[in-house]
Design a protein around this motif. Structure first.
Motif, PDB file in Angstrom:
ATOM      1  N   LEU A 194       1.025  -1.090   0.094  1.00 14.93           N
ATOM      2  CA  LEU A 194       0.683   0.119  -0.022  1.00 14.93           C
ATOM      3  C   LEU A 194       0.823   1.190  -0.152  1.00 14.93           C
ATOM      4  N   SER A 195       1.969   1.218  -0.116  1.00 15.73           N
ATOM      5  CA  SER A 195       3.516   2.627   0.110  1.00 15.73           C
ATOM      6  C   SER A 195       3.347   2.744  -1.703  1.00 15.73           C
ATOM      7  N   GLY A 196       3.655   4.062  -1.916  1.00 15.63           N
ATOM      8  CA  GLY A 196       4.025   4.328  -3.157  1.00 15.63           C
ATOM      9  C   GLY A 196       4.245   5.585  -3.025  1.00 15.63           C
ATOM     10  N   ASN A 197       4.138   5.847  -4.499  1.00  7.71           N
ATOM     11  CA  ASN A 197       4.359   7.088  -4.838  1.00  7.71           C
ATOM     12  C   ASN A 197       3.507   8.372  -7.036  1.00  7.71           C
ATOM     13  N   SER A 198       3.882   9.393  -6.435  1.00  9.28           N
ATOM     14  CA  SER A 198       3.229   9.879  -7.537  1.00  9.28           C
ATOM     15  C   SER A 198       3.754  10.719  -7.886  1.00  9.28           C
ATOM     16  N   MET A 199       3.338  11.620  -8.800  1.00  7.57           N
ATOM     17  CA  MET A 199       3.711  12.619  -9.406  1.00  7.57           C
ATOM     18  C   MET A 199       3.237  13.190 -10.807  1.00  7.57           C
ATOM     19  N   PHE A 200       3.301  14.825 -10.679  1.00 11.96           N
ATOM     20  CA  PHE A 200       2.101  15.412 -11.234  1.00 11.96           C
ATOM     21  C   PHE A 200       2.580  16.627 -12.165  1.00 11.96           C
ATOM     22  N   SER A 201       3.312  16.000 -13.488  1.00  7.90           N
ATOM     23  CA  SER A 201       3.422  17.596 -14.099  1.00  7.90           C
ATOM     24  C   SER A 201       3.134  18.063 -15.642  1.00  7.90           C
ATOM     25  N   MET A 202       3.435  19.261 -15.608  1.00  9.78           N
ATOM     26  CA  MET A 202       2.511  19.983 -16.530  1.00  9.78           C
ATOM     27  C   MET A 202       3.183  20.868 -17.712  1.00  9.78           C
ATOM     28  N   ASN A 203       3.132  20.666 -18.640  1.00  9.84           N
ATOM     29  CA  ASN A 203       3.942  20.880 -20.176  1.00  9.84           C
ATOM     30  C   ASN A 203       5.905  20.110 -19.648  1.00  9.84           C
ATOM     31  N   SER A 204       5.903  19.576 -19.343  1.00 14.44           N
ATOM     32  CA  SER A 204       7.053  18.682 -19.019  1.00 14.44           C
ATOM     33  C   SER A 204       7.859  19.024 -17.622  1.00 14.44           C
ATOM     34  N   GLN A 243       7.931  19.823 -13.374  1.00 14.39           N
ATOM     35  CA  GLN A 243       7.006  18.536 -12.274  1.00 14.39           C
ATOM     36  C   GLN A 243       6.227  20.172 -11.463  1.00 14.39           C
ATOM     37  N   ASN A 244       5.153  19.843 -11.047  1.00 11.50           N
ATOM     38  CA  ASN A 244       3.765  20.621 -10.389  1.00 11.50           C
ATOM     39  C   ASN A 244       3.827  19.984  -8.995  1.00 11.50           C
ATOM     40  N   TYR A 245       3.680  18.616  -8.542  1.00  8.34           N
ATOM     41  CA  TYR A 245       3.791  17.906  -7.609  1.00  8.34           C
ATOM     42  C   TYR A 245       3.825  16.817  -7.825  1.00  8.34           C
ATOM     43  N   GLY A 246       4.509  16.094  -5.913  1.00 10.91           N
ATOM     44  CA  GLY A 246       5.672  14.841  -5.701  1.00 10.91           C
ATOM     45  C   GLY A 246       4.490  14.295  -5.041  1.00 10.91           C
ATOM     46  N   THR A 247       4.350  13.404  -4.789  1.00 14.75           N
ATOM     47  CA  THR A 247       3.922  12.779  -3.559  1.00 14.75           C
ATOM     48  C   THR A 247       4.621  11.505  -2.997  1.00 14.75           C
ATOM     49  N   PHE A 252       4.439  15.650   0.542  1.00 17.32           N
ATOM     50  CA  PHE A 252       3.606  16.247  -0.508  1.00 17.32           C
ATOM     51  C   PHE A 252       4.549  17.341  -0.642  1.00 17.32           C
ATOM     52  N   THR A 253       5.042  17.186  -1.940  1.00 23.16           N
ATOM     53  CA  THR A 253       5.833  18.367  -2.455  1.00 23.16           C
ATOM     54  C   THR A 253       5.600  19.545  -2.828  1.00 23.16           C
ATOM     55  N   ASP A 254       5.178  20.712  -2.948  1.00 21.09           N
ATOM     56  CA  ASP A 254       4.448  21.781  -4.050  1.00 21.09           C
ATOM     57  C   ASP A 254       5.882  22.016  -4.997  1.00 21.09           C
ATOM     58  N   TYR A 255       6.638  22.095  -6.414  1.00 19.07           N
ATOM     59  CA  TYR A 255       7.502  22.371  -6.441  1.00 19.07           C
ATOM     60  C   TYR A 255       6.966  24.102  -7.328  1.00 19.07           C
ATOM     61  N   THR A 256       5.814  24.176  -7.454  1.00 21.35           N
ATOM     62  CA  THR A 256       5.349  26.076  -8.028  1.00 21.35           C
ATOM     63  C   THR A 256       5.639  26.404  -7.710  1.00 21.35           C
ATOM     64  N   THR A 257       6.290  26.602  -6.347  1.00 24.42           N
ATOM     65  CA  THR A 257       6.778  27.627  -5.419  1.00 24.42           C
ATOM     66  C   THR A 257       8.059  27.662  -5.183  1.00 24.42           C
TER      67      THR A 257
END
Length: 223
Positions: A184-194, A196-200, A210-215
């Motif tokens: 049940l552990s894991g990780n995820s990543m969300f990017s927009m236009n190549s 990275q915006n968020y990672g968990t 949770f990391t917010d890369y937009t800041t």
């Protein structure tokens, strides 16, 4: 996005319409229906709502691909064509080696509005789907088509890898990558236009980071 979903509902309705073109052999794929909510810690939704929302989005597209592959109409493994309300559907299934392949295309007045093609291993260990939506039906004929690709694999011990690209045209591309392990552990990543915006990342008890890369610098939140 709501217009896209509304159109997809039309496509789903049409999969339930009947066709006069039948054959003696019926295609019956063996599907792995992935309920991702049961494969992550139950408290992840509360601890990281944004992460859980991204996973839920991936699950929705995953299950839609499975729905199209699952021959609920009772159609045969060969190509079938049927019409409803001015729309025409061409729908086919085929077993190639250890993979089930399918192709679904919907047209109106000979114009392709929607298509989805894909395959899944017969043992449920991997799959791929391609969606294409003609944006002219959404009232934006000058835009590029919406294209979605979805890939997934499952290891022998039940670890999952998901990769979804959502190309909305006009330099607007969304990319989701999620790994869910058997514990049940894991990780995820969300990017927009190549970019990275968020990672968990999270552990088997639903706690993580949770990391917010937009800041600038990136904002890290422990949960």
């Amino acid at each position: 996005m709501k217009k896209i979903l509304s159109f997809i509902v039309i496509a789903i309705i049409m999969t339930s319409c009947s066709s006069d073109n039948e054959s003696s052999s019926t295609f019956k794929p063996s599907l792995t229906k992935l309920e991702l909510a049961t494969k992550v810690p139950s408290n992840l939704q509360q601890n990281s709502p944004q992460t859980y929302s991204q996973i839920s989005q991936m699950e929705a597209y995953m299950n839609m691909g499975s729905m199209y592959m699952n021959n609920t109409t009772g159609k045969s493994a060969t190509t079938n064509t049927w019409s409803y309300g001015g729309y025409t559907v061409i729908y086919s299934y085929e077993l190639i080696g250890n993979q089930y392949h399918f192709n679904y295309t919907m047209t109106l007045n000979s114009v392709e509005y929607y298509s989805i093609t894909g395959w899944e291993n017969t043992d449920g260990s991997a799959g791929h789907w391609d969606y294409s939506i003609n944006t002219s039906i959404l009232g934006t004929p000058s835009s590029s088509n919406f294209n979605i690709t979805f890939d997934w694999t499952r290891s022998s011990i039940g670890d999952y890898h998901f990769d979804m690209n959502f190309d909305m045209g006009a330099s607007n591309n969304l990319h989701y990558v999620t790994n869910i392990n058997h514990d049940l552990s894991g990780n995820s990543m969300f990017s927009m236009n190549s970019v990275q915006n968020y990672g968990t990342t999270w552990n088997s008890t639903g706690h993580g980071q949770f990391t917010d890369y937009t800041t600038t610098p990136p904002t890290v939140t422990n949960f």
